[in-house]
Design an enzyme around this catalytic site. Structure first.
Site, PDB file in Angstrom:
ATOM      1  N   GLU A 217       0.876  -1.175   0.000  1.00  0.00           N
ATOM      2  CA  GLU A 217       0.000   0.000   0.000  1.00  0.00           C
ATOM      3  C   GLU A 217       0.911   1.223   0.000  1.00  0.00           C
ATOM      4  O   GLU A 217       1.670   1.439   0.944  1.00  0.00           O
ATOM      5  CB  GLU A 217      -0.906   0.000   1.235  1.00  0.00           C
ATOM      6  CG  GLU A 217      -1.835   1.206   1.297  1.00  0.00           C
ATOM      7  CD  GLU A 217      -2.554   1.326   2.628  1.00  0.00           C
ATOM      8  OE1 GLU A 217      -2.786   2.461   3.075  1.00  0.00           O
ATOM      9  OE2 GLU A 217      -2.876   0.277   3.232  1.00  0.00           O
ATOM     10  N   CYS A 254      -4.179   7.264   5.669  1.00  0.00           N
ATOM     11  CA  CYS A 254      -3.954   6.913   4.264  1.00  0.00           C
ATOM     12  C   CYS A 254      -5.185   7.195   3.406  1.00  0.00           C
ATOM     13  O   CYS A 254      -5.081   7.261   2.180  1.00  0.00           O
ATOM     14  CB  CYS A 254      -3.560   5.444   4.145  1.00  0.00           C
ATOM     15  SG  CYS A 254      -4.704   4.313   4.973  1.00  0.00           S
TER      16      CYS A 254
END
Length: 481
Positions: A217, A254
């Site tokens: 990620e 995020c």
């Protein structure tokens, strides 16, 4: 590092028993809860995220461990499929039996912004252990003391369940992290962090003599579209919600909304005014480390200096360590065409967002066409549009190619741990199509194997006709419990 990896590799056989794995995961959650006071104290000292936030994150981490214990206990993750012989099929079908087995040792690269939930005992570790894979975690340098303590808790839980301590290993340092992904006994890796660091490790994983899967990620802009109709109905509500979402955790999530497309109209003005009111009241915050603070201060200064960029609330540094939340506005056409402000389409980690003002929907489509892959994409619709009237139904189709999670009339901050969750997205959000949150995250650490024409006595118990483990499975195309 080599010794830690070899200890993990030697411990892989100890995780074969599903019952032991279930007990280990639940026992780890129990021990983390018992140690919560000291763990949160250390975590706050190293990250400055605050006790309230950290206690909530630790609770989430324990929930994840228990959720994966339930996944293992239920058994569907093994994907057992049995096809009996069929000589009349074209071509003929032999006896075939398929299920999934663990990859082996998994390397986990901890994140800075979630010292519990995406770190030593986080989702990557929990899902890998649930799959039957030993784990070696590369600790994040922003919370090394906490990493050691959490690893110690997991090892104590392992010993209580008769497992070797080596099922959970920990290494520190940049060089160890680089060497870890290249180690021949490492069979897969999970990463949460920057695009630059994640891409370098991804390339290293692919460039090995024996390439391994790398589930990274990396970064996400998380675009939001506010339609004219939505702004007309609830401009103030949307503006206030955006302010809360983009400043949550000092903008270090995020899934922070980093680009918001808002009508260039009176309704859009009301939204921006409401946003300014919330952001101006945000307290000065501290980012996770000095490097991040320097990048934030330099990044917002670079963006604010661009032509036609305005700062209704100016973001930047405050004092020696703090940062101020803020946001910028820009005409949407400055993000497309020759001389476009490309940097505004890049993630800026910290409490800032970019509000792009559009005059026609065509400008929205032009901007979205330039947005890279994301974890999330959001649209705020009017009541009528939410019922499918007008062009409301088209928005999901426009946003789906951009992200792994599409939201309607909500905010992306807050990622529920649930079986249907998907926390991933097109590159550069992630390097694969998998999720790092939710039950299906376990699939990253498994590979399918099919046995053909194998005598019953030689088959793994998961695939035998009498189903001694009581697993859910599909036999000759029909599900069986």
């Amino acid at each position: 590092m080599d010794g830690v990896v070899r200890a993990a590799w030697e411990a892989r056989g100890s995780l074969v028993d599903r019952g032991v794995r279930v007990g280990f995961l639940r026992g780890a959650a129990d021990l983390l809860e018992e140690s919560s006071a000291s763990l949160v104290e250390v975590a706050d000292a190293e990250t400055a995220l605050g006790g309230v936030r950290l206690r909530g994150e630790l609770a989430r981490t324990c929930y994840q461990l228990r959720a994966f214990a339930e996944v293992v206990e239920e058994g569907s993750f093994l994907g057992v499929i049995i096809d009996h012989p069929d000589a009349g099929a074209v071509p003929p079908v032999p006896d075939l039996r398929r299920f999934k087995v663990p990859l082996g040792v998994v390397a986990v690269y901890a994140a800075s912004n979630f010292p519990f939930a995406f770190s030593v005992a986080g989702g990557d570790t929990a899902s890998a252990l649930a799959a039957g894979c030993p784990v070696v975690v590369k600790a994040h340098p922003d919370h090394p003391g906490l990493s050691e303590r959490v690893a110690g808790v997991l090892r104590r839980a392992a010993v209580r369940w008769g497992l070797p301590e080596g099922v959970v290993g920990l290494v520190h340092g940049f060089e160890a992290g680089v060497a870890l992904v290249a180690h021949p006994l490492v069979a897969g890796a999970g990463f949460t962090g920057s695009v630059r660091g994640g891409r370098a490790l991804f390339d290293a994983a692919a460039g090995r003599p024996v390439p391994i899967p790398f589930h990274g990620e990396l970064g996400s802009l998380n675009p939001v579209v506010v339609t004219e109709g939505a702004a007309a109905e609830r401009a103030e509500e949307i503006g206030a919600g955006l302010g809360g979402s983009m400043t949550l955790g000092v903008g270090q999530f995020c899934v922070k909304p980093g680009l918001v497309l808002v009508p260039a109209s009176g309704e859009g003005d009301r939204l921006v005014e409401a946003l300014a009111g919330v952001v101006a009241q945000a307290p000065v915050g501290v980012l996770l480390d000095g490097r991040m603070r320097d990048s934030f201060v330099a990044g917002v200064a670079q963006r604010a200096a661009l032509v036609d960029v305005e700062c209704p609330v100016e973001p930047g540094g405050e004092g020696e360590r703090g940062v101020r939340a803020g946001f910028m506005t820009v005409p949407a056409d400055r993000l497309t065409g020759p001389g476009a402000h490309d940097v505004l389409l890049e993630e800026c980690f910290g409490p800032v967002t970019v509000v792009a003002r559009y005059r026609q929907e065509a400008q929205v489509d032009a901007v979205l066409a330039r947005v890279p892959g994301n974890l999330t994409a959001t649209v705020h619709l009017s009541t009528a549009e939410s019922r499918g009237e007008g062009r409301g139904g088209e928005w999901l189709g426009r946003l789906t190619p951009l992200a792994g999670r599409v939201l309607v009339n909500g905010w992306p901050t807050g990622v529920a741990v649930a079986p249907a969750q998907h926390h991933g997205g097109p590159y550069p959000a992630t390097t694969s199509t998998s999720t790092s949150v939710g039950a299906t995250a376990i699939e990253r650490w498994l590979r399918p194997v099919a046995y053909q024409s194998t005598p019953q006595a030689l088959l793994p118990p998961e695939l035998r006709d009498d189903n001694p483990l009581g697993l859910p499975r599909r036999v000759n195309g029909r599900p069986q419990r």
